[in-house]
Every structure is written in structure tokens, then in C-alpha cells.
Design a protein around this motif. Sequence first.
Motif, PDB file in Angstrom:
ATOM      1  N   ASP A  46      11.389  -5.834  13.668  1.00  0.00           N
ATOM      2  CA  ASP A  46      10.640  -5.180  12.602  1.00  0.00           C
ATOM      3  C   ASP A  46      11.064  -5.784  11.274  1.00  0.00           C
ATOM      4  O   ASP A  46      12.121  -6.423  11.168  1.00  0.00           O
ATOM      5  N   LYS A  47      10.240  -5.575  10.272  1.00  0.00           N
ATOM      6  CA  LYS A  47      10.641  -5.989   8.930  1.00  0.00           C
ATOM      7  C   LYS A  47      11.937  -5.274   8.569  1.00  0.00           C
ATOM      8  O   LYS A  47      12.091  -4.087   8.857  1.00  0.00           O
ATOM      9  N   LYS A 101      14.720  -3.353   6.351  1.00  0.00           N
ATOM     10  CA  LYS A 101      14.550  -2.316   5.328  1.00  0.00           C
ATOM     11  C   LYS A 101      14.431  -2.957   3.953  1.00  0.00           C
ATOM     12  O   LYS A 101      13.644  -2.508   3.111  1.00  0.00           O
ATOM     13  N   LYS A 105      10.921  -4.286   3.545  1.00  0.00           N
ATOM     14  CA  LYS A 105       9.977  -3.174   3.375  1.00  0.00           C
ATOM     15  C   LYS A 105      10.049  -2.627   1.955  1.00  0.00           C
ATOM     16  O   LYS A 105       9.025  -2.327   1.329  1.00  0.00           O
ATOM     17  N   SER A 126       8.435  -5.149  -0.366  1.00  0.00           N
ATOM     18  CA  SER A 126       6.974  -5.212  -0.237  1.00  0.00           C
ATOM     19  C   SER A 126       6.276  -4.043  -0.925  1.00  0.00           C
ATOM     20  O   SER A 126       5.133  -4.172  -1.373  1.00  0.00           O
ATOM     21  N   TRP A 127       6.958  -2.899  -1.033  1.00  0.00           N
ATOM     22  CA  TRP A 127       6.379  -1.759  -1.750  1.00  0.00           C
ATOM     23  C   TRP A 127       6.785  -1.741  -3.208  1.00  0.00           C
ATOM     24  O   TRP A 127       6.039  -1.252  -4.064  1.00  0.00           O
TER      25      TRP A 127
END
Length: 388
Positions: free
Chosen positions: A240-241, A243, A246, A249-250
Motif C-alpha cells: 500500500d502507499k 502513510k 498518503k 498526496s492529500w
Amino acid sequence: MSKGNVHEIDIDDRKIILVGTAHVSKHSVDEVKEIIEREQPDTVCVELCKSRYDSIYDKDRWANMDIVKIVKDGKALLFLINLILSAYQKKMSKQLGVQPGQEMIQGIESAKEVDAELVLADRNIDITFKRILASISLWDKIKLLFQLIYSIFKDEKITEEDLDKIKSEDMLDSALKEMSESMPKLKVPLVDERDRYLAQKIKEAPGDKIVAILGAAHVPGIKEEIKNDNDLEKLTKVPDKSKKMKIISWTIPVAIILFIASTFTINKDMGTQQIMSWILWNGSLSAIGAVLALAHPLSIVTAFLAAPISSLNPLLAAGWFAGLAEVLIRKPSVKEFQNLTDDILSLKGFWRNKVTRTLLVVVLVNLGSVLGTMISGTDIVRMFIHSL
């Protein structure tokens, strides 16, 4: 015990015979047949995954692809890489005058003849590529894609030295080996992890006598790893990406919105300029990506309109919208699916075939959107600082 390309290993009163093959050698095909007939094993393991096995026996696999689903699932880049590698193998087989992987086919047929169980021992090729893409940066992904495209268009003569290399390598490894020198991170998921996976699958194969048909380049690693216990579930998990990624990216779109909102409270004209910068850079560069892919005018407009919005949401991508528009407007025919691996061998065919064109639209529009976000984001920060 080792004799030439054949290596015998005894584990817990079980006999494992590793046969290191040359993927383009007639001698290897004969050797595989001879060993399986002589040894009469309980199980034959081959260096194939289900996907690669199907590609040998399902001649209509490209025709059965659902291009809309591929775009919707965000698998355009993965599919394009697989397609390019298939074309690369076809190109090499034409130059060498042989069918790559013939020794694996012989292993499958011989297993049937001696009533041995067949084990597809390699990791799924899609998982391998997902783990590769998860381990490299955006810049390396771009480099990988364009180096792969270059490899199928490059006009080169195969020397005796090249032929010797190809004979000892899997076509998958051969296509990517050179790139792993400039991107060392490729080696771990491409070679090291597969060695561990293959070793564990061979060790877990049923029966007291097992023959494993492998590319010669994998044998040394497997001989070492077969002594160890490897976690197959861990080796097949798609990361998964992180943390950190993530959060980043936000954080970027939230920061962009906050910078624009803050600028509006100080200088409305400057805030308006920031919005225009975001729309024009994102929209224009995404549209240019669509133009480079020779997309339909409506797909180009879709790219322009979608990019400024999708760039503010990490769960969306402008290329998905433009790609869907392209495939709905210019639906590929069955013949274009069937001709994929031939069309992709020429620059004209690569852009003319509606399947590859759709994939290029997705990839190049997404690339344009990323560049637009970087440039306009920098411009927005500059204008915010200037307004203070």
C-alpha cells in the motif's frame, strides 16, 4: 550434486532436480524432455505463472481484454508495460528464429506424458510489476516506460555476446536487466524476490521427486533460497502507499486550496490569478498529453476539464476520464486487439491501434496533470508570498 545445467538437491528424503535452461535453445528443449522421461517425477515445476501460462495457450487473450475495465481500475500503465514486454518477446523471437519459452512448453507436455502433477512456480507477473512500480519514484516510472518503448523500436543487430546472454535469461529478465543498472531497485522485485518465491513453491510441491524447469539465471539464487523458509503471502502482497505518501498526496491539494483562499482575503485579483494558473497549467499540460497521444478532440477537451478538478483529489486521475472518453468515442475493434503485439512493433502502429492509443492517452494525460500540478502549485505559492 551438479552436472552441467542439472542440479540435484536432497531435502527431507525428497529429491529435487533443478534444470537450468536456455530460453532460446533447442538443446534445452531436448534436455527437458529427456530428464523428465528418465526421472519419471511426481511433480514438474515450471518457471511460469498462471498469466504467462495462459498467454501460451490462449491465443485470443488480447481479444478478450476489457479495455474499459482496465482504464476504470487504473491499470493502464501496468497493462501497457505487459503489452510492451509481449511485443519485445515477439521481436526477439523473430530475430532469433525461435519461440521463447519452448522448453517450458516441453516441460508442461512431458509432465502430462508421465502423469506428473504440474506446478506453475513463478509469481504472478502483474504482482511483480506492481511491486516494481511501488518501489520506484515517479521519475523512474517515466524512465521505465520510455525505455521499454524505446527497446521495441530500437533497430539493433544481435551479436554472439547478446545471444549468449539471452540464452541464459528469462525474456522478462532480459527486457529489464539493462534498466536495472540505472534503477537498482528493480533487481529486488524482479530477480531476488522471484528467486525466493520459486524456491518456496518448488520446496512445497507435492511428491518425493520433483523436476523444476528454470531459466539458468535463476538457479544460483534458488539453490541458496531453497534452504530457507520464505513467506509466499508476504512476497505476493502489493504494498500500500506508505502513510507518508498518503499524507503528502492529500497535503498538496489542501495546501493549494488554503493558499488560494488566504490570497483571496488579501488580494482578490491575485487570488483569481492563482485559480487561472491552476486551471490553465493543469488543463493545458493534460490536454497536450492527450494531443501527443493523438486523442480524439473530445478526449482532449475532457483532459483539459478534468485535470484541474482531479488534481485536487488523490483518488481521481485526469487520465482515467480522458481514457474513458477516448475508448467510448473510438471503441477498439476485435481485430485491433488481435493485432496488438504486431502493431506495437512499429511507431505508426503503436499510435494507430485504438487500444494502445487509449493507454497512451491515460498515461500521458496523467503525466501532464502531474507536471501541471507541480508548475501551477509553485506559481500559486509565489503569488501568495508576493501578495503579503
